[in-house]
Write an enzyme that holds these catalytic residues in place. Structure first.
Site, PDB file in Angstrom:
ATOM      1  N   ASP A  20       0.831  -1.203   0.000  1.00 30.25           N
ATOM      2  CA  ASP A  20       0.000   0.000   0.000  1.00 30.25           C
ATOM      3  C   ASP A  20       0.867   1.254   0.000  1.00 30.25           C
ATOM      4  O   ASP A  20       1.412   1.641   1.030  1.00 30.25           O
ATOM      5  CB  ASP A  20      -0.902  -0.032   1.236  1.00 30.25           C
ATOM      6  CG  ASP A  20      -1.883   1.118   1.299  1.00 30.25           C
ATOM      7  OD1 ASP A  20      -1.947   1.899   0.327  1.00 30.25           O
ATOM      8  OD2 ASP A  20      -2.584   1.245   2.322  1.00 30.25           O
TER       9      ASP A  20
ATOM     10  N   ASP B  90      -1.822   5.478  -5.336  1.00 33.59           N
ATOM     11  CA  ASP B  90      -2.116   4.600  -4.204  1.00 33.59           C
ATOM     12  C   ASP B  90      -2.404   3.178  -4.674  1.00 33.59           C
ATOM     13  O   ASP B  90      -3.488   2.887  -5.185  1.00 33.59           O
ATOM     14  CB  ASP B  90      -3.309   5.164  -3.428  1.00 33.59           C
ATOM     15  CG  ASP B  90      -3.638   4.365  -2.181  1.00 33.59           C
ATOM     16  OD1 ASP B  90      -2.922   3.393  -1.886  1.00 33.59           O
ATOM     17  OD2 ASP B  90      -4.622   4.713  -1.505  1.00 33.59           O
TER      18      ASP B  90
END
Length: 401
Positions: free
Chosen positions: A110, A292
Protein backbone atom coordinates in the site's frame (compact mmCIF):
# COMPACT_ATOMS: atom_id res chain seq x y z
CA UNK A 1 -22.90 -1.87 5.65
CA UNK A 2 -24.62 -2.72 2.40
CA UNK A 3 -27.89 -4.52 1.83
CA UNK A 4 -29.88 -5.65 -1.19
CA UNK A 5 -32.85 -7.92 -1.91
CA UNK A 6 -31.01 -10.09 -4.38
CA UNK A 7 -28.13 -11.64 -2.48
CA UNK A 8 -27.32 -13.65 0.60
CA UNK A 9 -24.39 -12.96 2.88
CA UNK A 10 -21.51 -15.33 2.66
CA UNK A 11 -18.83 -14.84 5.28
CA UNK A 12 -16.75 -17.99 5.13
CA UNK A 13 -13.44 -17.70 3.29
CA UNK A 14 -13.23 -20.58 0.82
CA UNK A 15 -10.22 -19.65 -1.24
CA UNK A 16 -7.65 -21.86 -2.87
CA UNK A 17 -4.28 -21.04 -4.36
CA UNK A 18 -3.40 -21.20 -8.04
CA UNK A 19 0.01 -19.54 -8.24
CA UNK A 20 3.03 -19.71 -5.99
CA UNK A 21 4.88 -16.60 -4.89
CA UNK A 22 8.03 -15.74 -6.84
CA UNK A 23 11.27 -15.62 -4.89
CA UNK A 24 13.92 -12.95 -5.53
CA UNK A 25 15.16 -13.09 -9.11
CA UNK A 26 18.72 -12.49 -7.90
CA UNK A 27 20.60 -12.57 -4.62
CA UNK A 28 20.11 -9.20 -2.96
CA UNK A 29 23.53 -9.46 -1.35
CA UNK A 30 25.26 -9.43 -4.73
CA UNK A 31 22.89 -7.41 -6.92
CA UNK A 32 20.89 -5.09 -4.64
CA UNK A 33 17.69 -5.96 -6.51
CA UNK A 34 14.79 -8.37 -6.19
CA UNK A 35 11.26 -8.96 -7.51
CA UNK A 36 7.94 -9.80 -5.87
CA UNK A 37 5.19 -11.42 -7.93
CA UNK A 38 1.67 -11.14 -6.61
CA UNK A 39 -0.08 -14.33 -5.65
CA UNK A 40 -3.36 -15.21 -7.34
CA UNK A 41 -6.08 -16.76 -5.23
CA UNK A 42 -9.57 -17.81 -6.20
CA UNK A 43 -12.18 -17.02 -3.61
CA UNK A 44 -15.92 -17.32 -3.25
CA UNK A 45 -16.11 -13.77 -1.93
CA UNK A 46 -17.43 -11.10 -4.28
CA UNK A 47 -17.16 -7.50 -3.18
CA UNK A 48 -20.17 -5.21 -3.56
CA UNK A 49 -18.94 -2.22 -5.64
CA UNK A 50 -20.26 0.55 -3.33
CA UNK A 51 -18.48 -1.15 -0.42
CA UNK A 52 -15.17 -0.93 -2.29
CA UNK A 53 -15.85 2.75 -3.01
CA UNK A 54 -16.56 3.27 0.69
CA UNK A 55 -13.17 1.78 1.55
CA UNK A 56 -11.34 4.18 -0.75
CA UNK A 57 -13.24 7.28 0.38
CA UNK A 58 -12.90 6.32 4.04
CA UNK A 59 -9.17 5.65 3.74
CA UNK A 60 -8.55 9.11 2.31
CA UNK A 61 -10.93 10.80 4.77
CA UNK A 62 -13.36 11.97 2.09
CA UNK A 63 -17.04 12.74 2.60
CA UNK A 64 -19.23 9.69 2.07
CA UNK A 65 -22.31 10.02 -0.15
CA UNK A 66 -25.37 9.06 1.95
CA UNK A 67 -25.98 5.91 -0.09
CA UNK A 68 -22.38 4.72 0.29
CA UNK A 69 -22.43 5.42 4.02
CA UNK A 70 -25.72 3.56 4.45
CA UNK A 71 -24.56 0.57 2.43
CA UNK A 72 -21.21 0.32 4.19
CA UNK A 73 -22.28 0.79 7.79
CA UNK A 74 -25.55 -1.18 7.87
CA UNK A 75 -25.05 -4.18 10.13
CA UNK A 76 -27.54 -6.84 9.18
CA UNK A 77 -27.82 -10.15 7.37
CA UNK A 78 -25.60 -8.81 4.60
CA UNK A 79 -23.20 -6.94 6.81
CA UNK A 80 -20.02 -8.42 5.45
CA UNK A 81 -20.25 -6.79 2.01
CA UNK A 82 -20.07 -10.09 0.14
CA UNK A 83 -22.46 -12.07 -2.02
CA UNK A 84 -22.82 -15.79 -2.38
CA UNK A 85 -21.63 -17.15 -5.71
CA UNK A 86 -21.40 -20.62 -7.20
CA UNK A 87 -18.04 -22.36 -7.76
CA UNK A 88 -18.08 -21.31 -11.41
CA UNK A 89 -18.52 -17.64 -10.47
CA UNK A 90 -15.53 -17.19 -8.18
CA UNK A 91 -13.50 -14.01 -8.13
CA UNK A 92 -9.75 -13.77 -8.51
CA UNK A 93 -7.79 -11.67 -6.05
CA UNK A 94 -4.12 -10.73 -6.15
CA UNK A 95 -2.28 -10.60 -2.85
CA UNK A 96 1.25 -10.45 -1.48
CA UNK A 97 2.56 -13.15 0.82
CA UNK A 98 4.72 -12.12 3.79
CA UNK A 99 6.25 -14.12 6.63
CA UNK A 100 6.37 -12.51 10.08
CA UNK A 101 8.16 -14.59 12.68
CA UNK A 102 6.93 -18.09 11.82
CA UNK A 103 3.56 -16.98 10.41
CA UNK A 104 2.61 -16.48 6.77
CA UNK A 105 -0.04 -13.86 5.98
CA UNK A 106 -1.53 -12.17 2.91
CA UNK A 107 -1.13 -8.39 2.83
CA UNK A 108 -1.76 -5.46 0.53
CA UNK A 109 1.30 -3.50 -0.58
CA UNK A 110 0.00 0.00 0.00
CA UNK A 111 1.73 3.17 -1.22
CA UNK A 112 -1.10 5.15 0.37
CA UNK A 113 -0.04 4.38 3.95
CA UNK A 114 3.10 3.88 6.05
CA UNK A 115 1.76 1.39 8.57
CA UNK A 116 2.67 -2.29 8.71
CA UNK A 117 -0.29 -3.74 10.60
CA UNK A 118 -1.69 -7.25 10.67
CA UNK A 119 -4.31 -9.44 12.30
CA UNK A 120 -2.83 -11.01 15.43
CA UNK A 121 -3.53 -13.53 18.17
CA UNK A 122 -4.21 -10.58 20.48
CA UNK A 123 -7.56 -10.00 18.76
CA UNK A 124 -10.80 -11.49 20.10
CA UNK A 125 -11.40 -14.89 18.50
CA UNK A 126 -14.42 -13.65 16.53
CA UNK A 127 -12.21 -11.06 14.81
CA UNK A 128 -9.63 -13.70 13.88
CA UNK A 129 -12.20 -15.86 12.06
CA UNK A 130 -11.09 -16.84 8.52
CA UNK A 131 -7.87 -14.82 8.76
CA UNK A 132 -4.26 -15.96 8.83
CA UNK A 133 -2.85 -14.72 12.15
CA UNK A 134 0.46 -13.33 13.45
CA UNK A 135 1.46 -14.69 16.88
CA UNK A 136 3.72 -12.04 18.44
CA UNK A 137 3.90 -13.90 21.76
CA UNK A 138 5.93 -16.66 20.07
CA UNK A 139 8.62 -14.71 18.20
CA UNK A 140 8.15 -10.97 18.76
CA UNK A 141 9.68 -8.50 21.22
CA UNK A 142 7.16 -5.97 22.46
CA UNK A 143 8.07 -2.28 22.19
CA UNK A 144 7.11 -0.86 25.56
CA UNK A 145 4.54 1.95 25.57
CA UNK A 146 4.36 2.00 21.75
CA UNK A 147 0.82 1.86 20.35
CA UNK A 148 -0.97 2.58 17.09
CA UNK A 149 -4.47 3.40 15.94
CA UNK A 150 -6.15 3.92 12.58
CA UNK A 151 -9.51 5.65 12.91
CA UNK A 152 -12.11 7.10 10.57
CA UNK A 153 -15.01 9.45 11.08
CA UNK A 154 -17.56 6.67 10.65
CA UNK A 155 -16.26 4.74 13.67
CA UNK A 156 -14.32 2.09 11.75
CA UNK A 157 -10.66 1.41 12.37
CA UNK A 158 -8.01 -0.75 14.01
CA UNK A 159 -5.56 -0.42 16.90
CA UNK A 160 -2.97 -2.40 18.78
CA UNK A 161 0.54 -2.95 20.11
CA UNK A 162 3.93 -2.90 18.40
CA UNK A 163 6.48 -5.73 18.26
CA UNK A 164 9.90 -6.17 16.72
CA UNK A 165 10.13 -9.35 14.67
CA UNK A 166 11.67 -10.70 11.50
CA UNK A 167 9.59 -9.96 8.40
CA UNK A 168 10.32 -11.55 5.04
CA UNK A 169 8.85 -10.51 1.68
CA UNK A 170 9.77 -12.72 -1.29
CA UNK A 171 12.62 -14.20 0.70
CA UNK A 172 14.14 -10.85 1.70
CA UNK A 173 14.20 -10.58 5.48
CA UNK A 174 14.25 -7.53 7.73
CA UNK A 175 15.46 -9.08 11.01
CA UNK A 176 14.02 -6.42 13.32
CA UNK A 177 10.91 -4.89 11.76
CA UNK A 178 8.31 -2.94 13.72
CA UNK A 179 5.07 -4.90 13.25
CA UNK A 180 1.78 -3.35 14.35
CA UNK A 181 -0.19 -6.24 15.86
CA UNK A 182 -3.92 -5.54 16.02
CA UNK A 183 -5.73 -5.95 19.33
CA UNK A 184 -8.97 -4.45 17.96
CA UNK A 185 -10.46 -4.13 14.48
CA UNK A 186 -13.91 -2.90 13.53
CA UNK A 187 -16.16 -5.51 11.95
CA UNK A 188 -15.67 -3.90 8.53
CA UNK A 189 -11.97 -4.81 8.66
CA UNK A 190 -12.66 -8.27 10.12
CA UNK A 191 -15.05 -9.04 7.25
CA UNK A 192 -12.29 -8.50 4.64
CA UNK A 193 -10.93 -12.04 4.81
CA UNK A 194 -8.91 -12.09 1.59
CA UNK A 195 -6.07 -10.15 3.22
CA UNK A 196 -4.75 -10.08 6.77
CA UNK A 197 -3.23 -6.63 6.92
CA UNK A 198 -1.26 -3.94 5.14
CA UNK A 199 2.41 -3.31 4.45
CA UNK A 200 2.68 0.41 3.85
CA UNK A 201 5.19 1.79 1.35
CA UNK A 202 4.51 5.46 2.05
CA UNK A 203 7.15 7.68 3.64
CA UNK A 204 8.47 6.91 7.14
CA UNK A 205 7.26 10.16 8.70
CA UNK A 206 3.66 9.14 7.88
CA UNK A 207 3.87 6.08 10.17
CA UNK A 208 1.12 5.94 12.79
CA UNK A 209 2.96 4.46 15.78
CA UNK A 210 3.07 6.71 18.85
CA UNK A 211 4.91 8.14 20.65
CA UNK A 212 7.81 7.13 18.36
CA UNK A 213 7.20 6.64 14.64
CA UNK A 214 8.70 3.47 13.18
CA UNK A 215 10.42 2.78 9.87
CA UNK A 216 8.47 1.09 7.10
CA UNK A 217 9.65 -2.26 5.81
CA UNK A 218 10.95 -0.55 2.66
CA UNK A 219 12.68 2.10 4.78
CA UNK A 220 14.60 -0.69 6.50
CA UNK A 221 15.79 -2.43 3.32
CA UNK A 222 16.36 0.68 1.18
CA UNK A 223 20.09 0.99 1.94
CA UNK A 224 20.62 -2.62 0.87
CA UNK A 225 19.24 -1.91 -2.61
CA UNK A 226 21.17 -0.92 -5.72
CA UNK A 227 18.95 2.17 -5.98
CA UNK A 228 16.40 3.57 -3.46
CA UNK A 229 13.45 2.70 -5.68
CA UNK A 230 10.64 0.25 -6.16
CA UNK A 231 8.39 -0.13 -9.20
CA UNK A 232 4.82 -1.34 -9.60
CA UNK A 233 3.64 -3.21 -12.67
CA UNK A 234 0.13 -4.25 -11.67
CA UNK A 235 -2.02 -6.13 -14.15
CA UNK A 236 -5.63 -6.28 -15.26
CA UNK A 237 -7.00 -9.71 -14.30
CA UNK A 238 -3.50 -11.15 -13.81
CA UNK A 239 -0.83 -11.16 -11.10
CA UNK A 240 1.39 -8.09 -11.12
CA UNK A 241 4.97 -7.41 -10.07
CA UNK A 242 6.90 -5.18 -7.70
CA UNK A 243 10.61 -4.72 -8.42
CA UNK A 244 12.99 -3.37 -5.79
CA UNK A 245 16.27 -1.56 -6.41
CA UNK A 246 16.10 -1.49 -10.21
CA UNK A 247 13.97 -0.65 -13.26
CA UNK A 248 13.13 -3.64 -15.45
CA UNK A 249 13.06 -2.14 -18.93
CA UNK A 250 11.42 -5.26 -20.35
CA UNK A 251 8.23 -4.29 -18.49
CA UNK A 252 7.61 -0.87 -20.03
CA UNK A 253 7.58 0.94 -23.39
CA UNK A 254 9.64 4.06 -24.06
CA UNK A 255 11.33 6.36 -21.57
CA UNK A 256 9.48 7.00 -18.30
CA UNK A 257 8.13 10.51 -17.76
CA UNK A 258 8.98 11.85 -14.28
CA UNK A 259 7.20 14.19 -11.90
CA UNK A 260 8.48 15.58 -8.58
CA UNK A 261 6.79 14.23 -5.45
CA UNK A 262 5.46 16.31 -2.59
CA UNK A 263 5.86 13.95 0.38
CA UNK A 264 5.04 16.51 3.08
CA UNK A 265 1.95 14.48 4.03
CA UNK A 266 3.73 11.14 3.70
CA UNK A 267 2.06 10.24 0.40
CA UNK A 268 3.34 9.69 -3.11
CA UNK A 269 1.63 12.88 -4.26
CA UNK A 270 2.27 14.96 -7.37
CA UNK A 271 0.64 17.36 -9.84
CA UNK A 272 -0.59 16.15 -13.23
CA UNK A 273 -0.92 18.55 -16.15
CA UNK A 274 -4.04 17.41 -17.99
CA UNK A 275 -6.37 14.60 -19.01
CA UNK A 276 -8.18 13.20 -22.04
CA UNK A 277 -11.62 11.63 -22.33
CA UNK A 278 -12.14 9.77 -25.56
CA UNK A 279 -10.76 12.13 -28.22
CA UNK A 280 -11.13 15.27 -26.09
CA UNK A 281 -7.88 16.73 -24.74
CA UNK A 282 -7.76 18.99 -21.69
CA UNK A 283 -4.06 19.82 -21.60
CA UNK A 284 -4.34 22.81 -19.25
CA UNK A 285 -6.29 21.18 -16.42
CA UNK A 286 -3.80 20.66 -13.57
CA UNK A 287 -4.71 18.57 -10.55
CA UNK A 288 -2.95 16.99 -7.59
CA UNK A 289 -3.24 13.27 -6.91
CA UNK A 290 -1.91 10.55 -4.64
CA UNK A 291 -0.74 7.37 -6.39
CA UNK A 292 -2.12 4.60 -4.20
CA UNK A 293 -1.65 0.88 -4.85
CA UNK A 294 -3.94 0.17 -1.89
CA UNK A 295 -7.08 1.74 -3.38
CA UNK A 296 -9.15 -0.04 -6.03
CA UNK A 297 -10.80 2.96 -7.68
CA UNK A 298 -9.41 6.17 -9.11
CA UNK A 299 -11.09 9.04 -7.27
CA UNK A 300 -10.91 12.07 -9.55
CA UNK A 301 -12.17 15.67 -9.59
CA UNK A 302 -15.83 15.94 -10.47
CA UNK A 303 -15.05 17.92 -13.65
CA UNK A 304 -13.09 14.96 -15.00
CA UNK A 305 -15.58 12.24 -14.10
CA UNK A 306 -18.56 14.18 -15.43
CA UNK A 307 -16.81 14.81 -18.74
CA UNK A 308 -15.82 11.15 -19.05
CA UNK A 309 -19.23 9.66 -18.26
CA UNK A 310 -20.97 12.19 -20.52
CA UNK A 311 -19.48 10.18 -23.41
CA UNK A 312 -21.19 6.95 -22.31
CA UNK A 313 -24.79 6.35 -23.37
CA UNK A 314 -26.90 5.30 -20.40
CA UNK A 315 -24.38 6.31 -17.74
CA UNK A 316 -25.71 8.00 -14.62
CA UNK A 317 -24.72 8.95 -11.12
CA UNK A 318 -26.62 6.20 -9.31
CA UNK A 319 -27.74 7.61 -5.96
CA UNK A 320 -28.88 4.22 -4.71
CA UNK A 321 -25.37 2.79 -5.09
CA UNK A 322 -23.47 6.03 -4.52
CA UNK A 323 -21.43 6.19 -7.73
CA UNK A 324 -21.25 6.33 -11.51
CA UNK A 325 -22.82 3.36 -13.30
CA UNK A 326 -23.59 2.36 -16.89
CA UNK A 327 -25.11 -0.55 -18.85
CA UNK A 328 -22.74 -3.53 -18.72
CA UNK A 329 -22.93 -4.11 -22.48
CA UNK A 330 -21.48 -0.65 -23.16
CA UNK A 331 -18.06 -0.31 -24.78
CA UNK A 332 -16.27 2.33 -22.72
CA UNK A 333 -13.96 4.97 -24.22
CA UNK A 334 -10.32 5.36 -23.24
CA UNK A 335 -9.25 7.74 -20.54
CA UNK A 336 -5.81 9.32 -20.20
CA UNK A 337 -3.85 11.42 -17.73
CA UNK A 338 -1.18 13.78 -19.04
CA UNK A 339 2.28 13.47 -17.51
CA UNK A 340 4.46 16.07 -19.20
CA UNK A 341 4.33 14.96 -22.86
CA UNK A 342 3.29 11.41 -22.04
CA UNK A 343 -0.39 10.40 -22.10
CA UNK A 344 -1.01 7.58 -19.65
CA UNK A 345 -3.87 5.78 -21.40
CA UNK A 346 -6.32 3.66 -19.41
CA UNK A 347 -8.30 1.26 -21.65
CA UNK A 348 -12.06 1.43 -21.27
CA UNK A 349 -12.25 -2.19 -20.11
CA UNK A 350 -10.19 -1.27 -17.03
CA UNK A 351 -12.87 1.26 -16.05
CA UNK A 352 -15.65 -1.34 -16.15
CA UNK A 353 -14.96 -2.42 -12.58
CA UNK A 354 -17.80 -4.77 -11.65
CA UNK A 355 -21.39 -5.73 -12.31
CA UNK A 356 -23.89 -4.93 -9.57
CA UNK A 357 -25.37 -8.35 -8.67
CA UNK A 358 -28.84 -9.02 -10.00
CA UNK A 359 -28.69 -6.22 -12.57
CA UNK A 360 -27.30 -5.41 -16.00
CA UNK A 361 -25.65 -2.34 -14.51
CA UNK A 362 -21.90 -1.99 -14.01
CA UNK A 363 -19.99 0.22 -11.57
CA UNK A 364 -17.24 2.49 -12.87
CA UNK A 365 -13.61 2.26 -11.77
CA UNK A 366 -13.42 6.07 -11.94
CA UNK A 367 -15.46 7.90 -9.30
CA UNK A 368 -15.73 11.49 -8.08
CA UNK A 369 -14.20 13.41 -5.17
CA UNK A 370 -14.71 17.09 -4.45
CA UNK A 371 -11.56 17.74 -2.46
CA UNK A 372 -7.89 17.70 -3.48
CA UNK A 373 -5.81 15.62 -3.75
CA UNK A 374 -7.38 13.08 -6.09
CA UNK A 375 -6.41 9.40 -5.84
CA UNK A 376 -5.05 7.24 -8.65
CA UNK A 377 -5.74 3.64 -7.67
CA UNK A 378 -5.87 0.24 -9.30
CA UNK A 379 -8.08 1.21 -12.24
CA UNK A 380 -5.29 3.57 -13.38
CA UNK A 381 -2.25 1.60 -12.24
CA UNK A 382 -3.12 -1.64 -14.05
CA UNK A 383 -2.18 -0.10 -17.39
CA UNK A 384 0.94 1.73 -16.19
CA UNK A 385 4.50 0.98 -15.13
CA UNK A 386 5.19 3.26 -12.16
CA UNK A 387 8.55 4.07 -10.57
CA UNK A 388 8.62 5.19 -6.93
CA UNK A 389 12.02 6.84 -6.46
CA UNK A 390 13.16 8.09 -3.04
CA UNK A 391 15.96 10.04 -4.73
CA UNK A 392 14.20 13.36 -5.20
CA UNK A 393 11.68 12.02 -4.39
CA UNK A 394 9.99 11.53 -7.75
CA UNK A 395 7.71 9.21 -9.70
CA UNK A 396 8.12 7.92 -13.24
CA UNK A 397 5.35 6.69 -15.53
CA UNK A 398 5.40 4.62 -18.71
CA UNK A 399 3.04 2.31 -20.60
CA UNK A 400 3.30 -1.36 -19.72
CA UNK A 401 4.84 -3.62 -22.30
Amino acid sequence: MWHSPFFTAFTLFLGFFTLTLALPTNSLATTGRFTVEQRLIKTFESNWPPKELWRGLRKHHRPLPPAVSRIATHRGPSANGTVKVTPDEYNTEFVNEITIGNNTLFVDIDTGSSDFWVFSSQLPERSQLNHRIYHPEKTGTKLSKQIWEIGYGDGTGAAGNVFLDKASLAGLEVPSQAVQAATWVSYQFADQTVTDGVIGFGFDHFNGVTPKKQKTWFGNIMERLEKPIFTACLKHKAPGFYDFGFIDRTKHIGNPSYLPVDNSRGWWETTFNGFSTGRNDNSTYRFRAVVDTGTTFSLLPREITEQYYSLITGSTFDRENGGWTFPCNTTLPEFAIHINDYKAIVPGEHINWAQIPGTNTCFGGIQSVDRSPAVLGGSFLKSQFVIFDHDGPKMGFAAQR
